[in-house]
Scaffold this motif. Structure first.
Motif, short mmCIF file in Angstrom:
data_model
loop_
_atom_site.label_atom_id
_atom_site.label_comp_id
_atom_site.label_asym_id
_atom_site.label_seq_id
_atom_site.Cartn_x
_atom_site.Cartn_y
_atom_site.Cartn_z
N ALA A 75 15.04 0.86 -5.69
CA ALA A 75 14.48 1.38 -4.43
C ALA A 75 13.24 0.60 -4.00
CB ALA A 75 14.14 2.85 -4.59
N ALA A 76 12.61 -0.11 -4.91
CA ALA A 76 11.42 -0.90 -4.58
C ALA A 76 11.77 -2.30 -4.06
CB ALA A 76 10.52 -1.00 -5.80
N ARG A 106 2.75 -1.88 -5.68
CA ARG A 106 1.71 -2.89 -5.76
C ARG A 106 1.41 -3.15 -7.23
NH1 ARG A 106 -3.26 -0.82 -7.15
NH2 ARG A 106 -3.58 1.43 -6.88
N LYS A 107 0.61 -4.12 -7.49
CA LYS A 107 0.23 -4.45 -8.85
C LYS A 107 -1.14 -3.86 -9.19
CE LYS A 107 3.53 -7.02 -10.64
NZ LYS A 107 4.23 -6.63 -11.90
N GLU A 108 -1.20 -3.23 -10.35
CA GLU A 108 -2.46 -2.76 -10.92
C GLU A 108 -2.61 -3.50 -12.23
OE1 GLU A 108 -6.02 -0.58 -11.23
OE2 GLU A 108 -4.62 -0.70 -9.53
N THR A 149 3.28 -2.57 -12.42
CA THR A 149 3.77 -2.21 -11.09
C THR A 149 3.56 -0.72 -10.89
OG1 THR A 149 5.44 -3.95 -11.13
CG2 THR A 149 5.75 -2.18 -9.54
N VAL A 150 2.86 -0.36 -9.80
CA VAL A 150 2.53 1.05 -9.55
C VAL A 150 2.81 1.39 -8.10
CG1 VAL A 150 0.75 1.04 -11.35
CG2 VAL A 150 0.11 0.61 -8.97
N ASP A 163 0.21 8.81 -2.40
CA ASP A 163 0.75 9.26 -1.11
C ASP A 163 2.13 8.66 -0.85
OD1 ASP A 163 -1.42 10.86 -0.55
OD2 ASP A 163 -2.48 9.32 0.59
N GLU A 164 2.31 7.38 -1.19
CA GLU A 164 3.60 6.74 -1.02
C GLU A 164 4.63 7.33 -1.98
OE1 GLU A 164 6.72 3.89 -0.12
OE2 GLU A 164 5.19 5.03 0.94
N ALA A 165 4.21 7.61 -3.21
CA ALA A 165 5.12 8.22 -4.18
C ALA A 165 5.61 9.57 -3.68
CB ALA A 165 4.41 8.38 -5.53
#
Length: 228
Positions: free
Chosen positions: A187-188, A199-201, A205-206, A210-212
């Motif tokens: 899905a990503a 995005r990368k943390e 990958t995280v 809010d997007e989750a």
């Protein structure tokens, strides 16, 4: 929750796409409690009897309590229903309940694995579903601290206190959506119809909270949290 406990269970025992029913959880909670009593007696005395288990249960008065707490855990982890504490006394009692469940879940597996336990005519297995459910509740709390205004330290049991990162990992999202991590990774992808934006943390990958939440709301296996 103790980080070492979470790391161990997340790595070895958790299957995010596994569906869990309330009846299964209530049955497993009861068996885990009885198995824990029998394992404790066996560890200290080399054996146990049904009368000893019953006597110990009468002292603790824990069988009905652990089933009630397990139901609350299911209502929150799977159905997103959470009752907020109205005062300090209720806050303390709710925290005691969650800690009681966590202690049972953390300690039941070693004794059950060590001894071949049969209690009240039933073989006792490890509480794998209950373990996953408790972790599920912790991850939902991580999301809710970032996205539900009413979810704060004054109204939520201290048990749920944890570093609030503002993001979730792909495996955490998979668990909340009751789906495979591979499905979340798909899905990503840029070509996905309802793309999950990541995005990368550092090296990880995280997904921002809010997007989750936005993405999870579109999944069949997820119900958004609401506070009562």
């Amino acid at each position: 929750m103790i980080k070492s406990w979470r790391d161990r269970f997340e790595q070895h025992y958790v299957v995010p796409e596994k569906k869990i029913s309330l009846d299964e959880i209530l049955e497993e909670a009861q068996e885990a409690y009885l198995g824990w009593l029998a394992a404790s007696l066996t560890a200290f005395h080399g054996h146990f009897s049904e009368d000893q288990v019953d006597n110990l249960d009468r002292i603790f008065q824990g069988e009905s309590r652990i089933r009630a707490i397990a139901k609350d855990c299911y209502d929150y982890a799977i159905n997103g229903r959470f009752r907020l504490a109205k005062d300090g006394q209720e806050h303390e009692q709710m925290n005691d309940d969650w800690v009681c469940l966590a202690i049972l879940v953390r300690s039941a597996r070693p004794g059950i694995e060590e001894f071949n336990l049969v209690v009240r005519g039933r073989p006792i297995g490890v509480p794998a579903k209950l373990e996953q459910l408790l972790l599920h509740a912790q991850i939902r709390a991580l999301l809710d601290f970032s996205t539900v205004p009413e979810f704060d330290e004054d109204s939520v049991p201290t048990f749920f206190s944890q570093p609030i990162t503002g993001y979730l990992t792909l495996k955490e999202i998979a668990l909340l959506g009751q789906m495979s991590e591979r499905a979340v990774r798909n899905a990503a992808q840029p070509t996905a119809a309802d793309r999950l934006r990541t995005r990368k943390e550092k090296t990880q990958t995280v997904v921002d909270a809010d997007e989750a939440l936005r993405w999870l709301k579109g999944r069949r296996g997820f119900i958004a949290s609401r506070a009562d």
